[in-house]
Design a protein around this motif. Sequence first.
Motif: not given
Length: 246
Positions: A158-177
């Motif tokens: 039903q959609f073109s490549d320009d119209e299909i989006f992928n969205a996701d959340e991710t955690g950034l542990f900026y002090k993680l070893m």
Amino acid sequence: MSSQRRKAFTIEEKGAIICRLENGESNSSLAKEFGMGHSTISMIFKNKNRIKQSFNSNVLKPKRLRKSRRENVEALIQWFKIMRNKRIPISDPMLQEKANVFTARFGILDFNCSASWISRFKVRHNIVAGKIIGESSSVDQNSTTNWLTSVWPNLRRQFSDDEIFNADETGLFYKLMPDKTLKFKGENCSGGKLSKYRITVMVAVNMSGTEKKKLLIIGKSQKPRCFSSVKSLPVDYANNRRAWMT
């Protein structure tokens, strides 16, 4: 002249020979078993103190004992042991940088630690790379497979490549070893307490890669101090008391 090639023994093998000699086995019986001269057995036993020291220091693979002419070698291995006891991950660049620090501290002018020197250092001291065991989770593969086979094909048409989006959340542990480290071979490579300091990042891009949405960053503070003099941000910022996306 015999064409038999002379066998070179590792420190571990020499340690075993010394142990058997100390337990009462004769020089001649060991020489016959290992196919070497009596003088070789005698030389191993003569150097037993140095061999035992290397054996106890976990230096098992080298076939010759070489006296180090640089104090930074001993300092580096002691530092490595201290860091591993504290469960701090160590990489090759860290080891190389610390070797150069000790070199400067001891006033050694004709030495610059290279990657090849670090490789030889790791072999001499039985140091290998290992992955730190941490938390893990699994995904329901059946649900993923069913969605890809039954739902996705109908949506895709039903959609073109320009119209299909992928969205996701991710955690950034900026002090993680890091989760990888250098370690002694055979050492239990378990990690310490993991840092929980994090922000959440929401990313979105279309299937063709022609449009990338501005990042959404979620932190804990409503007005972080580091933003006090910032007039504009390259990202959208929101806050949540746990830095979670709701």
